[in-house]
Design an enzyme around this catalytic site. Structure first.
Site, PDB file in Angstrom:
ATOM      1  N   SER A  89     -68.142  -9.872  28.870  1.00 34.64           N
ATOM      2  CA  SER A  89     -67.193 -10.870  29.516  1.00 34.64           C
ATOM      3  C   SER A  89     -65.947 -10.972  28.557  1.00 34.64           C
ATOM      4  O   SER A  89     -66.208 -11.014  27.573  1.00 34.64           O
ATOM      5  CB  SER A  89     -67.918 -12.114  30.062  1.00 34.64           C
ATOM      6  OG  SER A  89     -66.875 -12.799  30.970  1.00 34.64           O
ATOM      7  N   ASP A  90     -64.839 -11.341  29.226  1.00 34.14           N
ATOM      8  CA  ASP A  90     -63.863 -11.739  28.191  1.00 34.14           C
ATOM      9  C   ASP A  90     -62.784 -12.862  29.047  1.00 34.14           C
ATOM     10  O   ASP A  90     -62.622 -12.536  30.365  1.00 34.14           O
ATOM     11  CB  ASP A  90     -62.924 -10.525  28.008  1.00 34.14           C
ATOM     12  CG  ASP A  90     -61.932 -10.909  26.796  1.00 34.14           C
ATOM     13  OD1 ASP A  90     -62.226 -11.115  25.747  1.00 34.14           O
ATOM     14  OD2 ASP A  90     -60.662 -10.980  27.175  1.00 34.14           O
ATOM     15  N   THR A  91     -62.354 -13.922  28.503  1.00 39.31           N
ATOM     16  CA  THR A  91     -61.514 -14.878  29.160  1.00 39.31           C
ATOM     17  C   THR A  91     -60.299 -14.828  28.119  1.00 39.31           C
ATOM     18  O   THR A  91     -60.378 -15.201  27.152  1.00 39.31           O
ATOM     19  CB  THR A  91     -62.158 -16.172  29.213  1.00 39.31           C
ATOM     20  OG1 THR A  91     -63.360 -16.053  29.828  1.00 39.31           O
ATOM     21  CG2 THR A  91     -61.231 -17.280  29.671  1.00 39.31           C
TER      22      THR A  91
END
Length: 196
Positions: A76-78
């Site tokens: 995941s990446d934000t």
């Protein structure tokens, strides 16, 4: 319920984020953590969720050769996207103050992408939440940075912390997404995989 459907799968969460770990526990998903370092570099022309889609998939690369038949790898990446600019994790306290000064008295977007990788397939889902900050004084910004040290957070803030309580006037979209994981998409996608 979901944990029962996923009992034959090995869920691997490739994230060091304690907030993401907590979400998986709260979703009643059995998982193990395995983090492998990569250089988080992306092409300059990408914007908002295009960046997080790219990086979430990139984080899966070191695992691909070793995935087994029943493994589901979750990466995941934000990022925070503001005025056509990506705000990642601040380099230091001064950079954090600079970022929060930009976010003050304006809307920004929080984009998170989650990539589900198995031996033979890859699915990437993304979600954008719009967040409106009140006008923040330099005193408030400095207090937050000095006391909460948000150097591990995209956009230099955690919505679940003091600054979220005092600064956020409006939010459109998923709250957990701003914390770092669009939990509704994780649940929905894992359910789809388990029912396939």
């Amino acid at each position: 319920m979901l944990s029962e459907k996923l009992k034959d799968y090995n869920i691997i969460l490739a994230s060091g984020s304690p907030r993401r770990h907590q979400f998986f526990k709260e979703l009643d998903i059995n998982f193990k953590v395995d983090v492998r370092p990569i250089e988080e570099v992306f092409p300059n022309h990408l914007k908002a969720e295009e960046i997080t889609n790219y990086l979430a998939a990139l984080k899966a690369e070191p695992f691909k050769a070793s995935l087994q038949e029943k493994d589901i790898l979750i990466t995941s990446d934000t990022i925070v996207w503001h005025n056509n600019e990506q705000l990642g994790k601040p380099k230091d306290a001064a950079d954090a103050i600079k970022m929060l000064t930009k976010l003050s008295d304006s809307w920004h977007q929080v984009a998170t992408s989650v990539c589900f990788t198995s031996k033979n397939k890859q699915i990437t889902e993304s979600h954008i939440t719009k967040v409106k900050f009140k006008a923040l004084s330099l005193e408030e910004i400095t207090y937050y940075v000095e006391n909460y040290k948000p150097l591990d957070k995209a956009g230099a803030y955690g919505i679940q912390e003091w600054i979220g309580l005092i600064a956020i006037e409006e939010i459109i979209g998923s709250y957990p997404n701003v914390v770092g994981l669009p939990t509704h998409l994780v649940y929905k996608t894992l359910l789809t995989i388990a029912n396939a």
